[in-house]
Design a protein around this motif. Structure first.
Motif, short mmCIF file in Angstrom:
data_model
loop_
_atom_site.label_atom_id
_atom_site.label_comp_id
_atom_site.label_asym_id
_atom_site.label_seq_id
_atom_site.Cartn_x
_atom_site.Cartn_y
_atom_site.Cartn_z
N ASN A 107 0.91 -1.19 -0.10
CA ASN A 107 -0.08 -0.09 0.09
C ASN A 107 0.91 1.24 -0.11
O ASN A 107 1.76 1.45 0.99
CB ASN A 107 -0.91 0.15 1.31
CG ASN A 107 -2.01 1.17 1.26
OD1 ASN A 107 -1.70 2.25 0.62
ND2 ASN A 107 -3.03 0.95 1.92
N ARG A 108 0.78 2.13 -1.00
CA ARG A 108 1.49 3.22 -1.21
C ARG A 108 1.29 4.16 0.10
O ARG A 108 2.26 4.76 0.71
CB ARG A 108 1.10 4.20 -2.29
CG ARG A 108 2.08 5.32 -2.60
CD ARG A 108 1.14 6.12 -3.55
NE ARG A 108 0.24 7.08 -3.01
CZ ARG A 108 -0.40 8.10 -3.54
NH1 ARG A 108 0.05 8.49 -4.88
NH2 ARG A 108 -1.19 8.87 -2.87
N ASP A 109 0.27 4.06 0.71
CA ASP A 109 -0.11 5.04 1.95
C ASP A 109 1.01 4.64 3.24
O ASP A 109 1.08 5.32 4.20
CB ASP A 109 -1.58 4.83 2.34
CG ASP A 109 -2.40 5.49 1.40
OD1 ASP A 109 -1.70 6.49 0.77
OD2 ASP A 109 -3.44 5.13 1.31
N HIS A 110 1.63 3.41 3.04
CA HIS A 110 2.59 2.80 4.11
C HIS A 110 4.15 3.08 3.78
O HIS A 110 4.75 2.45 4.42
CB HIS A 110 2.25 1.49 4.22
CG HIS A 110 0.95 1.27 5.32
ND1 HIS A 110 0.98 0.92 6.58
CD2 HIS A 110 -0.26 1.55 5.11
CE1 HIS A 110 -0.17 1.03 6.89
NE2 HIS A 110 -0.97 1.21 6.08
N SER A 112 7.18 5.77 3.22
CA SER A 112 7.71 7.01 3.86
C SER A 112 8.09 7.72 2.53
O SER A 112 7.93 9.00 2.69
CB SER A 112 8.86 6.80 4.81
OG SER A 112 9.86 6.24 4.25
N TYR A 114 6.19 8.34 0.33
CA TYR A 114 5.05 8.87 -0.27
C TYR A 114 4.36 9.46 0.90
O TYR A 114 3.15 9.83 0.81
CB TYR A 114 4.02 7.71 -0.76
CG TYR A 114 4.42 7.56 -2.17
CD1 TYR A 114 3.99 8.18 -3.28
CD2 TYR A 114 5.46 6.39 -2.40
CE1 TYR A 114 4.25 7.64 -4.53
CE2 TYR A 114 5.48 5.91 -3.72
CZ TYR A 114 4.90 6.97 -4.81
OH TYR A 114 5.27 6.39 -6.04
N TYR A 116 4.17 8.72 4.44
CA TYR A 116 3.86 7.82 5.51
C TYR A 116 4.61 8.27 6.80
O TYR A 116 5.92 8.69 6.56
CB TYR A 116 4.04 6.43 5.47
CG TYR A 116 3.55 5.62 6.54
CD1 TYR A 116 2.34 5.64 7.06
CD2 TYR A 116 4.24 4.50 6.81
CE1 TYR A 116 1.78 4.84 7.93
CE2 TYR A 116 3.58 3.69 7.74
CZ TYR A 116 2.53 3.85 8.52
OH TYR A 116 1.94 3.02 9.23
N ASP A 137 2.68 9.10 -8.90
CA ASP A 137 1.55 9.58 -7.68
C ASP A 137 0.39 8.94 -8.21
O ASP A 137 -0.69 8.86 -7.16
CB ASP A 137 1.53 11.02 -7.71
CG ASP A 137 2.78 11.59 -6.93
OD1 ASP A 137 3.44 11.28 -6.30
OD2 ASP A 137 2.86 13.01 -7.30
N ARG A 138 -0.07 8.58 -9.25
CA ARG A 138 -1.44 8.22 -9.66
C ARG A 138 -1.14 6.88 -10.53
O ARG A 138 -1.59 6.53 -11.61
CB ARG A 138 -2.05 9.14 -10.56
CG ARG A 138 -2.58 10.32 -9.70
CD ARG A 138 -3.08 11.25 -10.55
NE ARG A 138 -3.85 12.67 -9.74
CZ ARG A 138 -3.18 13.36 -9.26
NH1 ARG A 138 -1.88 13.55 -10.08
NH2 ARG A 138 -3.51 14.47 -9.01
N ASP A 284 4.41 -2.95 8.23
CA ASP A 284 5.23 -1.89 7.86
C ASP A 284 6.55 -2.73 7.93
O ASP A 284 7.42 -2.02 6.96
CB ASP A 284 5.11 -1.08 8.88
CG ASP A 284 4.04 -0.06 8.74
OD1 ASP A 284 3.23 -0.27 7.75
OD2 ASP A 284 3.48 0.80 9.60
N GLY A 318 -2.61 -3.28 -3.71
CA GLY A 318 -2.38 -2.98 -2.15
C GLY A 318 -2.76 -3.63 -1.49
O GLY A 318 -3.42 -4.77 -1.78
N ARG A 320 -5.32 -2.87 2.58
CA ARG A 320 -5.58 -2.24 3.40
C ARG A 320 -5.50 -2.78 4.76
O ARG A 320 -6.53 -3.49 5.07
CB ARG A 320 -6.95 -1.39 3.25
CG ARG A 320 -7.35 -0.28 4.04
CD ARG A 320 -8.90 0.25 3.91
NE ARG A 320 -9.11 1.01 4.68
CZ ARG A 320 -10.60 1.45 5.20
NH1 ARG A 320 -11.39 0.71 4.63
NH2 ARG A 320 -10.88 2.28 6.00
#
Length: 322
Positions: A107-110, A112, A114, A116, A137-138, A284, A318, A320
């Motif tokens: 997951n990109r949201d995890h 750093s 990006y 995190y 980014d997309r 992580d 990804g 969640r």
């Protein structure tokens, strides 16, 4: 649904029906009005549950039959194209090396790199300011599961053209036809031919299956680099186990990372230490380990004096982890 999930579902349905049936028979043998009524109600529930269960299992069984037929057709067509040399692909250059690294459930949201709050990707973080690195980014996965996602990423089939994957030409086939030396090192592959990804990988001129999370993938990569003909064109694909659940098993036993978080950074997670210990920290840590692997791959290429003309990393999809 994976095979393990299917097995668990079948076992759970069997045990539920078995327990209900035993209870119903016990009530009938006691021969009491109240118990008899309960027993009849339970038998009705078991009957209709089994009807639904049978419908679901028949549907799953039919789905697997179609899947297996498609996989066999994909293998047949891949072999046929190779025999007939029916793919027209060529390049007008020599001496290029392309490396593709495929991650898992990341997951990109995890990351750093990006934004995190935990430092999970120190290697990537160092590359952010370098002009020869691009961070997208997309970028979106084409599917939520590994096989359909990568079949869209690695063949001419995609979610836009509607082409059946088992009729599609793979990336490895195209590179083979263009005269590249092709290498595929895989931490996820099982017996060759049991899924379409293995068929793609085994079409490479060098195909190696390695156990995950023990450094063998990096060792095999070094072996390939040391024997690489840099006067020719080369494609190297590395398929990682990455952050696939169960997260705790996706890193070596002696690999640990200490995350120094504040309560403010963790937010609501700070109230759930069990979640932090069993889900968040292991997930992580697995991302940190993947970043470490990428760092090792980079160092190995420099040591072998093989600087790839293109180095691409992406995750199949990804996850969640909440």
């Amino acid at each position: 649904m994976t095979l393990r999930e299917l097995q668990c579902f079948v076992l759970r349905q069997y045990l539920q029906s078995h327990l209900f049936l035993r209870y119903a028979l016990m009530c009938l043998f006691r021969n009491q009005k109240k118990n008899t009524a309960i027993a009849l109600a339970v038998l009705i529930v078991v009957f209709f549950s089994n009807l639904q269960f049978q419908t679901i299992t028949n549907s799953i069984d039919e789905g697997y039959k179609v899947y297996n037929t498609n996989v066999k057709e994909f293998a047949r067509l891949t072999s046929e194209r190779k025999s007939n040399s029916s793919i027209d692909a060529h390049v007008n250059y020599k001496g290029s090396t392309f490396v593709i690294v495929i991650g898992e459930s990341q997951n990109r949201d995890h990351l750093s790199s990006y934004g995190y709050f935990r430092e999970t990707t120190p290697f990537f973080d160092q590359q952010l300011s370098k002009l020869n690195w691009l961070f997208f980014d997309r970028a979106y996965s084409s599917y939520v599961h590994t096989t359909p996602s990568l079949m869209h990423a690695l063949t001419s089939s995609n979610q836009y053209n509607g082409q059946d994957y088992y009729k599609a030409t793979s990336l490895v086939e195209v590179f083979n036809a263009a005269g590249f030396n092709t290498y595929w090192i895989d931490e996820q592959a099982r017996a060759v031919g049991d899924n379409p990804l293995n068929i793609i990988g085994s079409a490479s001129k060098y195909f190696k299956v390695v156990p995950p999370n023990n450094g063998e993938l990096v060792n095999q990569y070094k072996k390939v680099l040391n024997g690489l003909d840099t006067q020719e064109n080369n494609l190297i694909v590395l398929h990682l186990m990455g952050s696939h659940f169960d997260y705790k098993t996706r890193v070596p036993k002696d690999y640990s990372v200490k995350f120094n978080d504040t309560v403010e950074e963790l937010g609501d997670y700070a109230k759930d230490q069990e979640f932090i210990n069993n889900i968040l920290d292991p997930y992580d840590t697995s991302i940190h380990y993947t970043d470490n692997i990428l760092n090792q791959l980079s160092k190995a290429a420099k040591k072998a004096s093989v600087i790839p003309d293109l180095f691409v990393y992406f995750s199949d999809h990804g996850e969640r982890c909440v």
